[in-house]
Design a protein around this motif. Structure first.
Motif, mmCIF file in Angstrom:
data_model
loop_
_atom_site.group_PDB
_atom_site.id
_atom_site.type_symbol
_atom_site.label_atom_id
_atom_site.label_comp_id
_atom_site.label_asym_id
_atom_site.label_seq_id
_atom_site.Cartn_x
_atom_site.Cartn_y
_atom_site.Cartn_z
ATOM 1 N N LYS A 9 1.043 -1.396 -0.374
ATOM 2 C CA LYS A 9 -0.278 0.264 0.222
ATOM 3 C C LYS A 9 0.863 1.767 -0.343
ATOM 4 C CE LYS A 9 -3.642 -1.750 2.356
ATOM 5 N NZ LYS A 9 -4.662 -2.678 3.567
ATOM 6 N N SER A 10 1.979 0.976 1.123
ATOM 7 C CA SER A 10 2.921 1.747 0.888
ATOM 8 C C SER A 10 3.447 2.092 -0.224
ATOM 9 C CB SER A 10 3.727 2.624 2.201
ATOM 10 O OG SER A 10 3.114 2.347 3.142
ATOM 11 N N PHE A 11 3.832 1.184 -1.391
ATOM 12 C CA PHE A 11 4.856 1.474 -1.968
ATOM 13 C C PHE A 11 4.757 1.862 -3.884
ATOM 14 C CE2 PHE A 11 6.321 -2.633 -4.973
ATOM 15 C CZ PHE A 11 7.072 -1.650 -5.629
ATOM 16 N N SER A 88 11.435 4.361 -4.915
ATOM 17 C CA SER A 88 11.708 5.089 -3.928
ATOM 18 C C SER A 88 10.442 4.942 -2.397
ATOM 19 C CB SER A 88 12.210 7.202 -4.348
ATOM 20 O OG SER A 88 10.761 7.143 -4.938
ATOM 21 N N THR A 89 9.941 5.000 -2.818
ATOM 22 C CA THR A 89 9.216 4.891 -2.231
ATOM 23 C C THR A 89 8.752 3.223 -1.092
ATOM 24 O OG1 THR A 89 7.598 4.125 -3.270
ATOM 25 C CG2 THR A 89 7.008 5.795 -3.407
ATOM 26 N N LEU A 90 9.384 2.268 -1.898
ATOM 27 C CA LEU A 90 10.056 0.729 -0.738
ATOM 28 C C LEU A 90 11.110 1.632 0.205
ATOM 29 C CD1 LEU A 90 9.264 -1.948 -0.342
ATOM 30 C CD2 LEU A 90 11.980 -1.727 -3.185
ATOM 31 N N ALA A 91 11.933 2.614 -0.130
ATOM 32 C CA ALA A 91 13.410 2.324 -0.199
ATOM 33 C C ALA A 91 12.869 3.535 1.387
ATOM 34 C CB ALA A 91 14.133 3.355 -0.135
ATOM 35 N N ASN A 92 11.857 3.888 1.610
ATOM 36 C CA ASN A 92 11.182 5.121 2.607
ATOM 37 C C ASN A 92 10.618 4.173 3.663
ATOM 38 O OD1 ASN A 92 12.331 6.915 1.977
ATOM 39 N ND2 ASN A 92 10.663 7.449 0.702
ATOM 40 N N TYR A 93 9.900 2.955 3.349
ATOM 41 C CA TYR A 93 8.836 2.054 4.138
ATOM 42 C C TYR A 93 10.065 2.048 5.391
ATOM 43 C CZ TYR A 93 5.885 -1.926 5.720
ATOM 44 O OH TYR A 93 5.494 -2.391 6.332
ATOM 45 N N GLY A 373 16.806 3.490 -12.992
ATOM 46 C CA GLY A 373 17.170 3.965 -12.204
ATOM 47 C C GLY A 373 18.361 4.865 -11.902
ATOM 48 N N SER A 374 18.952 4.678 -10.918
ATOM 49 C CA SER A 374 20.085 5.534 -11.111
ATOM 50 C C SER A 374 21.535 5.302 -11.639
ATOM 51 C CB SER A 374 20.347 6.435 -9.812
ATOM 52 O OG SER A 374 20.612 4.652 -9.097
ATOM 53 N N GLN A 375 21.295 3.876 -12.512
ATOM 54 C CA GLN A 375 22.865 3.618 -13.208
ATOM 55 C C GLN A 375 23.347 3.983 -14.193
ATOM 56 O OE1 GLN A 375 23.860 1.719 -10.219
ATOM 57 N NE2 GLN A 375 24.175 -0.087 -11.658
ATOM 58 N N LEU A 376 24.368 4.307 -14.424
ATOM 59 C CA LEU A 376 24.820 5.299 -15.766
ATOM 60 C C LEU A 376 26.467 4.250 -16.628
ATOM 61 C CD1 LEU A 376 27.567 6.749 -14.473
ATOM 62 C CD2 LEU A 376 25.573 8.702 -13.748
#
Length: 423
Positions: A9-11, A88-93, A373-376
């Motif tokens: 629900k948060s994700f 990002s929302t998963l990381a903030n759970y 994502g953030s990869q480069l």
């Protein structure tokens, strides 16, 4: 489906995820923003807790084992894109935030690559077999980011573009000694020797790569100027005019960066240049994916640049040029995935369906890291002296044009060697 449902629900903030649980009941988690609609089925009730505790590890394992599947037109690619868009929302759970902090405290042990163990880590992935990689990669078997000058470049064209770009940044001249750290299947070393009268030594920790690279050099008639050794770069004791490393730095481990750049300083001639081609990221320092670390690349890590620059400074190395290839690896991985799917039956016969699902998960998840994502990928040119390279970078473009004009004639010996290699 608690406690997974609480986290979901948060994700999900972008798109919609419908989860059909092991009892056949559907749970819909809708985001506040429109996006992908994905339907996923879980057949193992233990996943409710496993995915809650470590979604990045257990999602990959569940897909490999067939305990997680996709329905109603949804695909693994859809799910991984949805996951990446909501990362990002998963990381903030709260729980995931705590687990990330714990993971960072053991980062040193996750990325330990001392002499000896580094070879074991390399063998885990790169010694899967040359026959397997022939089905996946370009004709030269380059297992790193290609360079797409045009969107419709073939994989072979884009990989040759990459070789040309790197060679141009090395500022080669007749008679120079070149070291290739992590030389793969030898295509870069052979390209450099074909384009210029230079002496190239490649070092690799993969027995499969070592044997095939030397065979390619022999068949191309270049073994007098190109040689490959099964050797850890830390055991090299000569000095070189040029050093290049493509796709190897990701396996060094952040706590070995000081050791790596100190060795580069020792190996590099006073007027020398190095080109470092590596995956990195535009986000702050973090940790490697637990699934990727367990099943694909043990000990690997893609650094934030804030982890690289301090160590080059500490080892008195000038960064004389820096270039970012932002979407080129996404395109490369997409090409590899298409070739993988075209040869899936052959690969399943070599290994099994679980292996196929594992590699499919790897290729698609890696591609999404470069698209959402953030990869480069970065090219870092390094030197011991500030004026080792020209102070205006036009030379890189000029040399690319020059090399392209002479490639048809110079590369004939390499093409012949590739044709002679067993299919």
């Amino acid at each position: 489906m608690f406690p997974l449902s609480h986290m979901m629900k948060s994700f999900v903030r972008t798109g919609t995820l419908k989860v059909i649980d092991a009892e056949g009941k559907a749970h819909v988690f809708g985001g506040e923003e429109p996006g992908l609609n994905v339907t996923m089925r879980l057949t193992d009730p233990s996943l409710y807790y496993k995915l809650f505790l470590n979604p990045e590890l257990h999602a990959g394992e569940a897909y490999m084992d067939g305990r997680m599947s996709f329905e109603e037109g949804s695909t693994l690619r859809d799910f991984l894109n949805l996951f990446s868009q909501n990362r990002s929302t998963l990381a903030n759970y709260p729980l995931q935030s705590v687990l990330k902090r714990i993971s960072r405290t053991v980062k040193r042990f996750q990325q330990a690559n001392p002499v000896g163990k580094a070879q074991q880590n390399v063998a885990h992935h790169y010694d899967l077999g040359n026959d397997f990689y022939r089905l996946l990669l370009d004709k030269g078997m380059q297992y790193s980011c290609a360079y797409f000058i045009n969107d419709d470049d073939t994989l072979e064209e884009a990989q040759q573009n990459k070789l040309r770009l790197i060679a141009s940044k090395l500022q080669l001249k007749p008679g120079l000694k070149v070291l290739d750290i992590g030389s793969g299947w030898g295509d870069l070393a052979l390209y450099l020797a074909a384009m210029e009268d230079v002496d190239v030594t490649g070092v690799t920790l993969s027995k499969e790569q070592y044997e095939l690279s030397n065979e390619k050099a022999r068949r191309a008639g270049l073994s007098h100027r190109v040689r490959f050794e099964l050797l850890d770069y830390r055991k090299v004791d000569e000095r070189f005019d040029r050093i290049v490393s493509v796709g190897m730095f990701e396996h060094v481990g952040v706590h070995h960066y000081g050791e790596f750049f100190a060795k580069i300083n020792t190996l590099l001639d006073d007027d020398g240049l190095m080109v470092l081609h590596s995956i990195g990221k535009m986000s702050p320092p973090g940790t490697a994916s637990p699934w990727l670390r367990k099943y694909i690349f043990p000990g690997a890590y893609s650094p934030a640049l804030s982890e690289v620059f301090p160590v080059t400074e500490q080892n008195s190395l000038w960064v004389t040029d820096l270039e970012f290839l932002r979407l080129h690896y996404a395109k490369t991985l997409n090409h590899w995935h298409k070739r993988f799917e075209a040869n899936r039956e052959k690969i399943a016969a070599m290994y099994d369906e679980r292996f196929c699902r594992m590699f499919e998960f790897y290729l698609i998840s890696a591609e999404t890291m470069f698209t959402t994502g953030s990869q480069l990928v970065f090219h870092m040119q390094l030197a011991r002296k500030r004026d080792a390279a020209p102070i205006v970078r036009d030379y890189i473009t000029d040399l690319q044009r020059h090399y392209k004009s002479i490639e048809p004639e110079r590369l004939k010996i390499l093409e012949k060697a590739k044709e002679l290699m067993p299919a």
